[in-house]
Design a protein around this motif. Structure first.
Motif, short mmCIF file in Angstrom:
data_model
loop_
_atom_site.label_atom_id
_atom_site.label_comp_id
_atom_site.label_asym_id
_atom_site.label_seq_id
_atom_site.Cartn_x
_atom_site.Cartn_y
_atom_site.Cartn_z
N GLU A 65 27.54 31.74 41.92
CA GLU A 65 26.99 32.92 42.59
C GLU A 65 28.15 33.78 43.11
OE1 GLU A 65 24.38 31.73 45.72
OE2 GLU A 65 23.21 30.37 44.45
N GLY A 66 27.81 35.03 43.43
CA GLY A 66 28.79 35.91 44.06
C GLY A 66 29.85 36.41 43.10
N SER A 67 30.94 36.93 43.67
CA SER A 67 32.00 37.51 42.84
C SER A 67 33.35 37.25 43.47
CB SER A 67 31.79 39.02 42.68
OG SER A 67 31.85 39.68 43.93
N CYS A 68 34.36 37.34 42.63
CA CYS A 68 35.74 37.11 43.07
C CYS A 68 36.66 37.93 42.19
CB CYS A 68 36.08 35.63 42.96
SG CYS A 68 37.81 35.21 43.29
N ARG A 69 37.64 38.57 42.80
CA ARG A 69 38.67 39.25 42.03
C ARG A 69 40.00 38.60 42.32
NH1 ARG A 69 38.43 44.19 43.85
NH2 ARG A 69 40.37 44.19 45.05
N MET A 70 40.75 38.27 41.27
CA MET A 70 42.04 37.64 41.46
C MET A 70 43.07 38.23 40.51
SD MET A 70 41.49 33.86 39.73
CE MET A 70 40.19 33.39 40.87
N ARG A 71 44.30 38.15 40.90
CA ARG A 71 45.41 38.59 40.06
C ARG A 71 46.15 37.36 39.56
NH1 ARG A 71 47.91 40.81 43.54
NH2 ARG A 71 49.91 39.78 43.74
N LEU A 72 46.25 37.24 38.27
CA LEU A 72 46.87 36.08 37.66
C LEU A 72 48.25 36.44 37.13
CD1 LEU A 72 43.85 34.69 35.65
CD2 LEU A 72 44.92 33.59 37.60
N ALA A 85 28.76 35.70 38.58
CA ALA A 85 27.91 34.54 38.30
C ALA A 85 27.90 34.20 36.82
CB ALA A 85 26.49 34.82 38.78
N HIS A 86 27.98 32.90 36.53
CA HIS A 86 27.96 32.33 35.17
C HIS A 86 29.24 32.65 34.39
CE1 HIS A 86 23.32 31.61 34.88
NE2 HIS A 86 23.81 31.30 36.07
N ASN A 87 30.31 32.96 35.10
CA ASN A 87 31.62 33.09 34.45
C ASN A 87 32.32 31.74 34.45
OD1 ASN A 87 32.97 36.42 35.22
ND2 ASN A 87 31.34 35.77 33.87
N LEU A 88 33.05 31.47 33.38
CA LEU A 88 33.93 30.31 33.31
C LEU A 88 35.35 30.83 33.13
CD1 LEU A 88 34.46 27.21 33.03
CD2 LEU A 88 34.23 27.55 30.54
N LEU A 89 36.23 30.44 34.04
CA LEU A 89 37.64 30.84 33.96
C LEU A 89 38.49 29.61 33.68
CD1 LEU A 89 39.89 33.03 34.42
CD2 LEU A 89 39.98 32.21 36.79
N ILE A 90 39.38 29.73 32.70
CA ILE A 90 40.31 28.67 32.37
C ILE A 90 41.72 29.22 32.52
CG2 ILE A 90 41.07 27.01 30.63
CD1 ILE A 90 38.37 27.39 29.25
N THR A 91 42.53 28.59 33.35
CA THR A 91 43.92 28.99 33.49
C THR A 91 44.81 27.84 33.04
OG1 THR A 91 44.15 28.24 35.79
CG2 THR A 91 43.34 30.48 35.43
N THR A 92 45.92 28.19 32.43
CA THR A 92 46.87 27.18 31.96
C THR A 92 47.78 26.79 33.11
OG1 THR A 92 48.68 28.66 31.32
CG2 THR A 92 46.83 28.44 29.77
N PRO A 93 48.60 25.76 32.94
CA PRO A 93 49.55 25.39 34.00
C PRO A 93 50.57 26.47 34.33
CG PRO A 93 49.25 23.57 32.48
CD PRO A 93 48.57 24.75 31.86
#
Length: 287
Positions: A65-72, A85-93
């Protein structure tokens, strides 16, 4: 700056649901928010600090739920990502995240794992079926690391194997990978995948653009740039070859072939074939 392995990371932030230096699970403002030792979305300093640490493992974040903004930030790369909502985020090492904005109703789960799930940052918008499947796996991993099991290692690895298989399918179903749209060759390959699966019934550019969540103009320009052929030429070639195969390899009638390839009627299929072969379908079959 220190680079943490999973065990060191979990110790620093007091994560409870962890198995050695291999896998861990935690929730953000969910039922298991005690994993954050009192995490509160109005004061998300702990989550902010955890995201910014340099680590040796992969982070997977499933947003409920909700939202998030991030800088990678990665190796000579930087991008801003908006999660909902229903997002999947995958970040590498290689990436660290800077949380720029978090809604008060934000709710998510994270899995940390000492395995490679992607070569680059990926964000997917999941449909209801895929969201439920991935959420179930997140919960299975949480329960496995939380309790005693004789075959715990095998159980966890099995869950991750299933998760990888599901993730591998996602780009071909929706093409909503954050950075893949910047890689024209990969977008073109996804287009071909959809075309090969659907050309017998769908040959309009709008259908494929909608599947891939891009504009018709962008997709048309990209396909022409990468391949030298238009989308219509790609589809026409496949349809023509299919008619040739059906004429020589089956005993289907002309009407059945026309219906199989979604022509309006047998005459439309015959005219199409004559334009590309110089002869009627029946003449081609009787050669």
């Amino acid at each position: 700056m220190k680079v943490y392995n999973l065990e060191e990371f979990a110790t620093k932030y007091k994560l409870k649901d962890i198995y050695g230096a291999y896998a861990a699970h935690f929730s953000v403002n969910g039922e298991e928010s005690d994993s954050f030792s009192g995490f509160d979305t109005s004061e998300y300093n702990i989550f902010h600090c955890m995201a910014e640490e340099r680590t040796l493992f992969t982070k997977l974040l499933l947003v409920h739920e909700g939202s998030c903004r991030m800088r990678l930030q990665g190796n000579n790369t930087e991008q801003s990502i908006q999660l909902s909502a229903h997002n999947l985020l995958i970040t590498t090492p290689h990436e660290v995240a800077h949380i720029e904005q978090l809604s008060t109703d934000f709710k998510a789960e994270a899995i940390l794992v000492d395995e490679n799930f992607a070569k680059q940052v990926q964000r997917y918008q999941l449909d209801d079926t895929k969201y439920k499947s991935i959420a179930d796996i997140f919960h299975f991993v949480r329960d496995i690391v939380r309790h005693q099991h004789i075959n715990k290692v095998e159980m966890i690895r099995s869950m991750f194997n299933v998760l990888k298989l599901i993730i591998d399918e996602l780009p071909y179903e929706q093409c909503s990978v954050t950075r893949d749209l910047g890689h024209k060759k990969e977008v073109y390959e996804v287009f071909l995948h959809h075309l090969y699966r659907n050309y017998r019934k769908e040959r309009q550019i709008r259908f494929y653009a909608d599947l891939m969540n891009v504009s018709t103009a962008y997709l048309s320009r990209l396909v022409k740039e990468i391949s030298g052929s238009t989308i219509n030429e790609h589809a026409t070639s496949l349809v023509y070859k299919e008619i040739c195969n059906l004429l020589t390899q089956t005993d289907m009638t002309m009407g059945e072939i026309a219906d199989h390839l979604n022509f309006s009627d047998q005459s439309a299929m015959t005219n199409f074939f004559k334009q590309h072969s110089g002869m009627t379908p029946l003449a081609y079959r009787n050669r």
